[in-house]
Write a protein that holds these residues in place. Structure first.
Motif, PDB file in Angstrom:
ATOM      1  N   LEU A   1       0.829  -1.204   0.000  1.00  0.00           N
ATOM      2  CA  LEU A   1       0.000   0.000   0.000  1.00  0.00           C
ATOM      3  C   LEU A   1       0.864   1.256   0.000  1.00  0.00           C
ATOM      4  N   ALA A   2       1.947   1.241   0.772  1.00  0.00           N
ATOM      5  CA  ALA A   2       2.831   2.403   0.814  1.00  0.00           C
ATOM      6  C   ALA A   2       3.521   2.622  -0.531  1.00  0.00           C
ATOM      7  N   CYS A   3       3.967   1.528  -1.157  1.00  0.00           N
ATOM      8  CA  CYS A   3       4.635   1.643  -2.456  1.00  0.00           C
ATOM      9  C   CYS A   3       3.673   2.123  -3.542  1.00  0.00           C
ATOM     10  N   ALA A   4       2.424   1.726  -3.432  1.00  0.00           N
ATOM     11  CA  ALA A   4       1.434   2.064  -4.455  1.00  0.00           C
ATOM     12  C   ALA A   4       0.574   3.263  -4.072  1.00  0.00           C
ATOM     13  N   LEU A   5       0.946   3.983  -3.021  1.00  0.00           N
ATOM     14  CA  LEU A   5       0.100   5.057  -2.516  1.00  0.00           C
ATOM     15  C   LEU A   5      -0.185   6.152  -3.553  1.00  0.00           C
ATOM     16  N   PRO A   6       0.798   6.627  -4.322  1.00  0.00           N
ATOM     17  CA  PRO A   6       0.476   7.650  -5.324  1.00  0.00           C
ATOM     18  C   PRO A   6      -0.614   7.206  -6.302  1.00  0.00           C
ATOM     19  N   LEU A   7      -0.522   5.966  -6.744  1.00  0.00           N
ATOM     20  CA  LEU A   7      -1.550   5.439  -7.647  1.00  0.00           C
ATOM     21  C   LEU A   7      -2.898   5.354  -6.938  1.00  0.00           C
ATOM     22  N   CYS A   8      -2.881   4.938  -5.665  1.00  0.00           N
ATOM     23  CA  CYS A   8      -4.129   4.822  -4.911  1.00  0.00           C
ATOM     24  C   CYS A   8      -4.793   6.184  -4.733  1.00  0.00           C
ATOM     25  N   VAL A   9      -3.999   7.223  -4.522  1.00  0.00           N
ATOM     26  CA  VAL A   9      -4.556   8.568  -4.375  1.00  0.00           C
ATOM     27  C   VAL A   9      -5.207   9.014  -5.676  1.00  0.00           C
ATOM     28  N   LYS A  10      -4.562   8.703  -6.799  1.00  0.00           N
ATOM     29  CA  LYS A  10      -5.148   9.065  -8.094  1.00  0.00           C
ATOM     30  C   LYS A  10      -6.453   8.319  -8.337  1.00  0.00           C
ATOM     31  N   LEU A  11      -6.474   7.040  -7.985  1.00  0.00           N
ATOM     32  CA  LEU A  11      -7.703   6.258  -8.151  1.00  0.00           C
ATOM     33  C   LEU A  11      -8.802   6.775  -7.240  1.00  0.00           C
ATOM     34  N   ARG A  12      -8.435   7.228  -6.073  1.00  0.00           N
ATOM     35  CA  ARG A  12      -9.408   7.779  -5.132  1.00  0.00           C
ATOM     36  C   ARG A  12     -10.089   9.012  -5.696  1.00  0.00           C
ATOM     37  N   GLU A  13      -9.341   9.794  -6.504  1.00  0.00           N
ATOM     38  CA  GLU A  13      -9.907  10.986  -7.123  1.00  0.00           C
ATOM     39  C   GLU A  13     -11.078  10.637  -8.043  1.00  0.00           C
ATOM     40  N   ARG A  14     -10.996   9.458  -8.661  1.00  0.00           N
ATOM     41  CA  ARG A  14     -12.032   9.071  -9.623  1.00  0.00           C
ATOM     42  C   ARG A  14     -13.315   8.597  -8.950  1.00  0.00           C
ATOM     43  N   SER A  15     -13.209   8.071  -7.730  1.00  0.00           N
ATOM     44  CA  SER A  15     -14.406   7.550  -7.056  1.00  0.00           C
ATOM     45  C   SER A  15     -14.265   7.731  -5.556  1.00  0.00           C
ATOM     46  N   ARG A  16     -14.615   8.925  -5.063  1.00  0.00           N
ATOM     47  CA  ARG A  16     -14.500   9.204  -3.640  1.00  0.00           C
ATOM     48  C   ARG A  16     -15.525   8.405  -2.843  1.00  0.00           C
TER      49      ARG A  16
ATOM     50  N   LEU B   1      -9.385  -0.214   4.927  1.00  0.00           N
ATOM     51  CA  LEU B   1      -9.572   0.854   5.912  1.00  0.00           C
ATOM     52  C   LEU B   1      -8.379   1.820   5.894  1.00  0.00           C
ATOM     53  N   ILE B   2      -7.182   1.288   5.900  1.00  0.00           N
ATOM     54  CA  ILE B   2      -5.987   2.134   5.880  1.00  0.00           C
ATOM     55  C   ILE B   2      -5.940   2.956   4.604  1.00  0.00           C
ATOM     56  N   LEU B   3      -6.262   2.324   3.491  1.00  0.00           N
ATOM     57  CA  LEU B   3      -6.210   3.005   2.193  1.00  0.00           C
ATOM     58  C   LEU B   3      -7.164   4.192   2.151  1.00  0.00           C
ATOM     59  N   ALA B   4      -8.365   4.005   2.683  1.00  0.00           N
ATOM     60  CA  ALA B   4      -9.342   5.095   2.683  1.00  0.00           C
ATOM     61  C   ALA B   4      -8.857   6.256   3.542  1.00  0.00           C
ATOM     62  N   VAL B   5      -8.342   5.948   4.729  1.00  0.00           N
ATOM     63  CA  VAL B   5      -7.897   7.003   5.651  1.00  0.00           C
ATOM     64  C   VAL B   5      -6.686   7.740   5.086  1.00  0.00           C
ATOM     65  N   VAL B   6      -5.692   6.997   4.608  1.00  0.00           N
ATOM     66  CA  VAL B   6      -4.445   7.622   4.162  1.00  0.00           C
ATOM     67  C   VAL B   6      -4.628   8.339   2.830  1.00  0.00           C
ATOM     68  N   SER B   7      -5.382   7.762   1.903  1.00  0.00           N
ATOM     69  CA  SER B   7      -5.618   8.431   0.618  1.00  0.00           C
ATOM     70  C   SER B   7      -6.333   9.753   0.821  1.00  0.00           C
ATOM     71  N   TYR B   8      -7.305   9.758   1.690  1.00  0.00           N
ATOM     72  CA  TYR B   8      -8.029  10.988   2.009  1.00  0.00           C
ATOM     73  C   TYR B   8      -7.087  12.012   2.618  1.00  0.00           C
ATOM     74  N   HIS B   9      -6.226  11.562   3.529  1.00  0.00           N
ATOM     75  CA  HIS B   9      -5.266  12.460   4.173  1.00  0.00           C
ATOM     76  C   HIS B   9      -4.294  13.045   3.151  1.00  0.00           C
TER      77      HIS B   9
END
Length: 638
Positions: A221-236, A278-286
């Motif tokens: 998750l930490a290694c892929a965090l930038p990608l996860c943040v971008k994906l989060r932008e598409r579907s909050r 759960l971690i992905l939602a919290v950290v991506s939002y942050h």
């Protein structure tokens, strides 16, 4: 939870990811509930898996940020920070609990040298595996059993920075996420393969190789965090919904009873995935909220409400307080639970849970306030220099007392539990009795009678040893001398760690044994290691047949031994459903007023008294069974 930023001068600034302390609190509270009230939270151990995913994420996240901001990775500095964070609390724990165990004495000191050494060398999990110990031993739990996860994490901290440094080299960086996910997959597959190769559950559950998939999933998750943040932008909405699914899923997975036989690895895998959501939602939002163009923005757009509400719930003050101290809470709760088991075995479940919870919070709060936090902020030497002369003298005196108490505990480690010694005495006494008294062995005529012992020949069988087959666990084994003394010629087969699942097969083997035969009374004592199941009892009764009487011995143990008391309920219900063929030998009722005649585990009878009451319970049930006429068989019916 803090993330760290390092300037070129090496100084660290911190910013807090709101919500992650709440996840730590949720994780540790699930573990506490599992150990305090297992009948209500049967899979609460998944809290450890949530810890693993969170630890893997945070450590990798911090290491990546350090490389990004300083263009280097200070591995030695990382190891020093980890030791400064983790070791002081463990030293305090050992310094208090080992001397306390010496005061209690007896079984609680079993294996204490190995436990202390492995706790200090971060090898507790492998030490238990190599020693052949079972993590799931409920009767004689190890004092520091919970330190296995501490060892797994420390081994991860030792190796992972070196591997990550290689993966973050310019030519390797784009492969870091898939390779890390691959490591998680290898560990998971290995965890499923090991049982097929004959590995026991302790090896699978405690092995770093077979239980690092959660840590590696967090690292991914930490290694892929930038990608996860971008994906989060598409579907909050999806991001927030998955975060809530992770939180609710962990709680439901912990509390809902699952069918017996479901793999712990499968449950832990599901818990790891839920934790990752759960971690992905919290950290991506942050990460999105704290980016330069959105700093301080009030998020009210579509989907933000789900994420914001999740973070708000996880950030409430009590959860944050527990989360900050979760490491100490996790360390203290189990040794206090074990000590309470030996000090007050008859204490009620809820009373015990309440007392241990309060003590856990108290000790962990004191450890955090006076040891962990000061050393974390100022190093051990710096912390000591801030103390006044009188305080340093008090600390030195306390340390001396702890060291003396620890030395005495290590010097007085027993080689066997009190239950094992009682069993050995019973076995030796029975062997001696067989050698000295020929009447303890069935005469030839008795054996032949037992072979032909069909109900048509004995419509109302006598209560004699030649008519009784006893199969059981270590409680039965500890009682075998008393049984042989009271029922000469009885057949007793008691072995440690047996469960009701084996009952039908063991009885079939005894029936087929020419030296035993199908005896009209079958006594089964298998309530000490696992909860009886209806299908096990049905299989057993089928093997007994309609022509014989079945005696089920109930169990006795500390109030924390929920499986024993559940077994007793199952046994009572089964006997009530078969009133003319199944009878209960009330060992629990016989021994409850004579607990001084039990071994320290509060489960096994002592050789010189407790076993007598086991035999008394069996005789009372046999007399009830003998009062019911046996079913007459037609010729040729088996």
């Amino acid at each position: 939870m803090n993330t760290e930023k390092r300037t070129e001068e090496g100084k660290t600034s911190r910013r807090r990811i709101r919500g992650l302390d709440g996840l730590r609190a949720l994780s540790v509270l699930l573990v506490l509930a599992y150990h305090f009230l297992p009948q209500y939270v049967p899979q609460g151990y998944v809290g450890v898996d949530a810890f693993f995913v969170l630890s893997g994420f945070l450590i990798t996240f911090l290491l990546i940020r350090e490389i990004e901001q300083t263009n280097r990775l200070n591995i030695a500095g990382f190891w020093a920070r980890r030791l400064r964070r983790l070791i002081p609390a463990v030293l305090v724990l050992l310094g208090v609990c080992v001397p306390a165990a010496f005061v209690v004495g007896g079984d609680v000191l079993l294996g204490i040298r190995r436990q202390v050494l492995s706790a200090l060398t971060f090898t507790y999990n492998w030490s238990q595996i190599l020693a052949g110990s079972t993590y799931f031993d409920q009767a004689n739990p190890a004092l520091f059993k919970n330190l296995w996860s501490f060892a797994v994490e420390e081994q991860f901290y030792l190796l992972w920075p070196l591997i990550l440094w290689i993966l973050l080299l310019p030519k390797m960086k784009r492969f870091s996420a898939p390779v890390t996910l691959g490591f998680a997959g290898v560990s998971l597959v290995w965890a499923f393969i090991l049982p097929l190769l004959g590995a026991d559950p302790t090896r699978v559950h405690l092995g770093t190789d077979s239980h690092s998939y959660g840590l590696m999933l967090g690292a991914f998750l930490a290694c892929a965090l930038p990608l996860c943040v971008k994906l989060r932008e598409r579907s909050r909405t999806l991001s927030g919904g998955l975060g809530w699914l992770g939180a609710a899923g962990l709680i439901v997975l912990s509390c809902v009873p699952l069918p017996l036989g479901v793999s712990m690895t499968l449950i832990s895998t599901l818990a790891s995935v839920l934790s990752a959501l759960l971690i992905l939602a919290v950290v991506s939002y942050h990460e999105w909220l704290s980016s330069d163009e959105r700093e301080g923005a009030l998020i009210v757009m579509n989907g933000g409400v789900l994420e914001r509400s999740l973070v708000s719930v996880l950030s409430i003050r009590p959860l944050g307080w527990v989360g900050v101290r979760s490491y100490g809470i996790y360390l203290w709760h189990w040794p206090l639970t074990v000590l309470a088991l030996y000090i007050a075995p008859r204490l009620g479940v809820w009373e015990r849970a309440g007392i241990i919870f309060v003590l856990t919070i108290l000790f962990s709060a004191l450890s955090w306030r006076f040891v962990e936090q000061p050393i974390l902020q100022n190093t051990a030497r710096g912390w000591a220099s801030t103390l006044s002369k009188h305080v340093r003298m008090v600390v030195a005196a306390l340390a001396a007392v702890c060291l003396i108490g620890t030395g005495l505990a290590l010097a007085n480690e027993p080689t066997k539990t009190s239950a094992e010694m009682s069993i050995e005495k019973a076995v030796a006494a029975q062997k001696a009795q067989k050698t000295q008294k020929s009447h303890t062995q069935p005469k030839k005529e008795d054996k032949e009678e037992a072979k032909k012992n069909e109900p048509k020949a004995l419509p109302r069988p006598e209560i004699t040893g030649a008519n009784i087959t006893v199969i059981g666990d270590s409680v039965t084994e500890a009682s075998q001398y008393a049984l042989a003394n009271d029922f000469p010629g009885i057949y007793v087969d008691g072995v440690v760690n047996r469960t009701g699942k084996e009952a039908a097969g063991l009885l079939a083997a005894a029936d087929a044994n020419p030296n035993v035969g199908r005896r009209p009374y079958v006594v089964i004592g298998l309530a000490a290691n696992a909860t009886w199941r209806q299908d096990w009892l049905d299989a057993l009764l089928t093997q007994v047949g309609a022509d014989r009487q079945l005696i089920l011995v109930n169990g006795f143990g500390p109030t924390t031994s929920g499986w024993i008391w559940q077994s007793n309920d199952v046994i009572n219900a089964y006997a009530a459903a078969h009133p003319k063929q199944v009878f209960v030998a009330d060992w629990a009722g016989q021994i409850k007023d004579h607990t001084d005649l039990l071994a320290q585990d509060f489960v096994h009878p002592t050789f010189d008294g407790g076993a007598h009451y086991f035999s008394v319970a069996v005789r009372a049930a046999l007399e009830k069974a003998a009062a019911v006429p046996a079913v007459q068989q037609t010729e040729g019916k088996k």
